[in-house]
Design a protein around this motif. Structure first.
Motif, mmCIF file in Angstrom:
data_model
loop_
_atom_site.group_PDB
_atom_site.id
_atom_site.type_symbol
_atom_site.label_atom_id
_atom_site.label_comp_id
_atom_site.label_asym_id
_atom_site.label_seq_id
_atom_site.Cartn_x
_atom_site.Cartn_y
_atom_site.Cartn_z
ATOM 1 N N GLU A 174 0.859 -1.281 0.210
ATOM 2 C CA GLU A 174 0.019 0.020 0.017
ATOM 3 C C GLU A 174 0.925 1.277 -0.026
ATOM 4 O O GLU A 174 0.476 2.341 -0.637
ATOM 5 C CB GLU A 174 -0.849 -0.055 1.104
ATOM 6 N N VAL A 175 2.047 1.039 0.729
ATOM 7 C CA VAL A 175 3.002 2.335 0.911
ATOM 8 C C VAL A 175 3.583 2.588 -0.440
ATOM 9 O O VAL A 175 3.616 3.647 -1.263
ATOM 10 C CB VAL A 175 3.912 2.226 1.752
ATOM 11 N N ILE A 176 3.719 1.485 -1.355
ATOM 12 C CA ILE A 176 4.490 1.507 -2.471
ATOM 13 C C ILE A 176 3.505 1.955 -3.728
ATOM 14 O O ILE A 176 3.771 3.061 -4.307
ATOM 15 C CB ILE A 176 5.125 0.107 -2.894
ATOM 16 N N GLU A 177 2.404 1.702 -3.430
ATOM 17 C CA GLU A 177 1.273 2.113 -4.575
ATOM 18 C C GLU A 177 0.893 3.618 -4.160
ATOM 19 O O GLU A 177 0.858 4.295 -4.890
ATOM 20 C CB GLU A 177 -0.076 1.545 -4.227
ATOM 21 N N ALA A 178 0.787 4.079 -3.041
ATOM 22 C CA ALA A 178 0.641 5.246 -2.741
ATOM 23 C C ALA A 178 1.713 6.594 -3.137
ATOM 24 O O ALA A 178 1.420 7.340 -3.621
ATOM 25 C CB ALA A 178 0.266 5.523 -0.991
ATOM 26 N N ASN A 179 3.073 5.794 -2.760
ATOM 27 C CA ASN A 179 4.303 6.794 -3.444
ATOM 28 C C ASN A 179 4.296 6.755 -4.752
ATOM 29 O O ASN A 179 4.745 7.800 -5.378
ATOM 30 C CB ASN A 179 5.309 6.213 -2.678
ATOM 31 N N LYS A 180 3.753 5.695 -5.359
ATOM 32 C CA LYS A 180 3.779 5.955 -6.852
ATOM 33 C C LYS A 180 2.826 7.013 -7.237
ATOM 34 O O LYS A 180 2.971 7.743 -8.287
ATOM 35 C CB LYS A 180 3.270 4.588 -7.368
ATOM 36 N N LEU A 181 1.684 6.891 -6.780
ATOM 37 C CA LEU A 181 0.829 8.093 -7.226
ATOM 38 C C LEU A 181 1.341 9.595 -6.799
ATOM 39 O O LEU A 181 0.972 10.404 -7.291
ATOM 40 C CB LEU A 181 -0.641 7.923 -6.499
ATOM 41 N N LEU A 182 2.070 9.541 -5.678
ATOM 42 C CA LEU A 182 2.647 10.756 -5.000
ATOM 43 C C LEU A 182 3.740 10.974 -6.094
ATOM 44 O O LEU A 182 3.612 12.445 -6.571
ATOM 45 C CB LEU A 182 3.365 10.468 -3.978
ATOM 46 N N GLU A 183 4.528 10.386 -6.633
ATOM 47 C CA GLU A 183 5.325 10.654 -7.859
ATOM 48 C C GLU A 183 4.710 11.153 -9.180
ATOM 49 O O GLU A 183 5.093 11.898 -9.709
ATOM 50 C CB GLU A 183 6.304 9.475 -8.064
ATOM 51 N N GLU A 184 3.627 10.555 -9.436
ATOM 52 C CA GLU A 184 2.787 10.856 -10.731
ATOM 53 C C GLU A 184 2.335 12.387 -10.347
ATOM 54 O O GLU A 184 2.225 13.396 -11.136
ATOM 55 C CB GLU A 184 1.684 10.180 -10.735
ATOM 56 N N ALA A 185 1.861 12.674 -8.969
ATOM 57 C CA ALA A 185 1.509 14.181 -8.484
ATOM 58 C C ALA A 185 2.577 14.976 -8.900
ATOM 59 O O ALA A 185 2.183 16.280 -9.250
ATOM 60 C CB ALA A 185 0.775 14.133 -7.257
ATOM 61 N N LYS A 186 3.707 14.456 -8.441
ATOM 62 C CA LYS A 186 4.760 15.661 -8.384
ATOM 63 C C LYS A 186 5.029 15.971 -10.007
ATOM 64 O O LYS A 186 5.215 17.122 -10.408
ATOM 65 C CB LYS A 186 6.214 14.945 -7.903
ATOM 66 N N ALA A 187 4.989 14.567 -11.009
ATOM 67 C CA ALA A 187 5.221 14.988 -12.120
ATOM 68 C C ALA A 187 4.180 15.877 -12.840
ATOM 69 O O ALA A 187 4.488 16.871 -14.004
ATOM 70 C CB ALA A 187 5.128 13.652 -13.018
ATOM 71 N N GLU A 188 3.107 15.717 -12.588
ATOM 72 C CA GLU A 188 1.780 16.544 -13.078
ATOM 73 C C GLU A 188 1.962 18.107 -12.534
ATOM 74 O O GLU A 188 1.860 19.170 -13.390
ATOM 75 C CB GLU A 188 0.586 16.237 -12.675
ATOM 76 N N LEU A 189 2.459 18.391 -11.210
ATOM 77 C CA LEU A 189 2.907 19.632 -10.824
ATOM 78 C C LEU A 189 3.840 20.457 -11.587
ATOM 79 O O LEU A 189 3.999 21.260 -11.963
ATOM 80 C CB LEU A 189 3.274 19.748 -9.449
ATOM 81 N N ARG A 190 4.979 19.478 -12.053
ATOM 82 C CA ARG A 190 6.152 20.257 -12.684
ATOM 83 C C ARG A 190 5.723 20.421 -14.095
ATOM 84 O O ARG A 190 6.021 21.537 -14.811
ATOM 85 C CB ARG A 190 7.384 18.953 -12.959
ATOM 86 N N ALA A 191 4.876 19.617 -14.648
ATOM 87 C CA ALA A 191 4.395 19.875 -16.320
ATOM 88 C C ALA A 191 3.629 21.067 -16.057
ATOM 89 O O ALA A 191 3.588 21.985 -17.021
ATOM 90 C CB ALA A 191 3.414 18.654 -16.705
#
Length: 452
Positions: free
Chosen positions: A427-444
């Motif tokens: 669950e932590v790994i999956e949540a952190n994966k979505l967190l990285e996606e959120a970071k990428a979306e903010l950078r974009a």
């Protein structure tokens, strides 16, 4: 009511939902949600009946908007925004379309039809297993009472109030009259709505007790925010009291004491002195270092749920926020859940507690609280089932809205993230994966956040 004239002390047990001690004369408010008389509307009067309904809705809309705006200045936008939810309930198309249809087709009076339609929704909510959703029946009744009072007012004026919908906030239809007459008192009722609580004259109402209610009700939340001692869930209390009775309300223990004797009053005088002394003693330590006797440094932070609480916790010496509960965003109106709205409030908290940290807990619904649209058939053990991080992972778009909002707040202060009810590393790994996606979306989108 109680016919006995005995002055013997009696103690009733409820649930304390807002701390404090209040003692004064009783004022009873027994305003049940009852059906208006059924009246037939002749064909020629149907359009006038619909216009009266429109006037009543306009008056109610103005009252709710005024309460929202006034409370926002007093206790913050999060608590005041529950009246945004009331405005949404007021304009519910399914309810109003059915009411208007029955007035047109069945020639029934708007007030009786409105009551019957609302009562059906209220009864449905009260049959739901989830206690938080059951409490929302009170919010629906709150709005409906206002509409029915304003229907009566509009009818008595022959619809002439149409131009007055923006005049006074109450329009003669909202405030609890008992709570406004002179003298200090404690209010006792079968139940109180959020509107009742928000419009109390707090210079005169020292506290309240109700037969219904729970700690999760909006009335309880408002009483705590407004600093009004309150006890709920005192079953059968109205049958035992008369207006003018001497009553003491203990918002700490949940006791309600009728005709407190000298010994009880002495004990409560001492309790008040002890609470005051403890508060003063603790306040004197607010700026002290938090260390153990052997010199180990401890971070003493505070838990919060609303933005306005940051001023109080910082004044008491908290080193930031150790747990910021975010469920309120998801049990109030939809607009509060947007990335922009969450980012705005998280950022204000981060700035308010700087240079200390705020740890924001992601959505923790499930168990005893679920967003209405996520309500499912009850689980055998909901407190260990679909809740916390598992709800967020099942709703990734919703989850990433919140993650992006938290990240954006980190550009303005120290921010941490807590995932609730983790049961596995996966669950932590999956949540952190979505967190990285959120970071990428903010950078974009070229929006700032703290990379750490």
């Amino acid at each position: 009511m109680n016919d006995s004239s005995s002055n013997e002390q009696r103690i009733f047990q409820g649930v304390g939902v807002s701390p404090g001690i209040a003692r004064a004369s009783v004022v009873i408010q027994d305003e049940r949600f009852v059906a208006p008389a059924m009246r037939q509307v002749v064909e020629a009067a149907v359009e006038a009946e619909l216009e009266i309904l429109n006037v009543a809705l306009g008056l109610t809309r103005a009252e709710l908007a005024e309460m929202r705006d006034r409370l926002e200045g007093e206790i913050g936008s999060e608590n005041a925004s529950l009246f945004e939810a009331h405005l949404m309930l007021l304009d519910d198309a399914a309810v109003l379309d059915e009411v208007r249809r029955r007035v047109k087709e069945e020639h029934e009076s708007a007030d009786r039809v409105y009551f019957e339609v609302i009562q059906r929704y209220v009864n449905t909510l009260r049959e739901i297993a989830d206690p938080y959703l059951r409490e929302r029946a009170v919010d629906i009744e709150d709005v409906a009472r206002r509409v029915l009072r304003n229907l009566s007012a509009a009818r008595s004026m022959g619809g002439a109030l149409a131009g007055a919908a923006g005049d006074g906030p109450e329009g003669g239809a909202g405030k609890n009259g008992a709570a406004e007459s002179g003298g200090l008192r404690v209010l006792v009722a079968h139940d109180l709505t959020p509107s009742d609580t928000a419009t109390m004259n707090r210079g005169e109402v020292k506290g309240f007790a109700t037969e219904m209610g729970s700690p999760t009700s909006h009335t309880a939340i408002l009483s705590r925010s407004l600093g009004i001692p309150a006890v709920v869930g005192v079953h059968g209390l109205l049958d035992e009291l008369n207006n003018g009775d001497d009553l003491l309300i203990d918002g700490y223990s949940g006791q309600v004491i009728l005709s407190p004797n000298e010994q009880t009053l002495y004990e409560y005088d001492q309790l008040v002195l002890e609470k005051d002394a403890l508060r003063d003693e603790l306040q004197a330590l607010a700026e002290s270092d938090t260390k153990t006797s052997d010199g180990r440094r401890i971070t003493l932070s505070a838990n919060i749920e609303f933005l306005h609480e940051t001023d109080e916790i910082m004044a008491k010496g908290a080193e930031g926020v150790g747990l910021y509960r975010t469920e309120f965003f998801y049990v109030s109106e939809i607009e509060m859940r947007s990335e922009e709205r969450q980012a705005e409030i998280y950022s204000k908290v981060a700035v308010a507690v700087a240079p200390h940290e705020v740890i924001i807990r992601t959505l923790d619904v499930g168990g005893d609280k679920l967003m209405p649209e996520l309500h499912r058939d009850p689980e055998p053990n909901p407190f260990l089932g679909w809740r916390g991080i598992r709800v967020s992972l099942a709703e990734p778009a919703l989850f990433k809205d919140q993650l992006r909002a938290i990240l954006r707040a980190s550009a303005l202060g120290r921010v941490g993230i807590m995932y609730p009810f983790i049961s596995s590393v996966g669950e932590v790994i999956e949540a952190n994966k979505l967190l990285e996606e959120a970071k990428a979306e903010l950078r974009a989108r070229e929006l700032d956040y703290d990379e750490d």
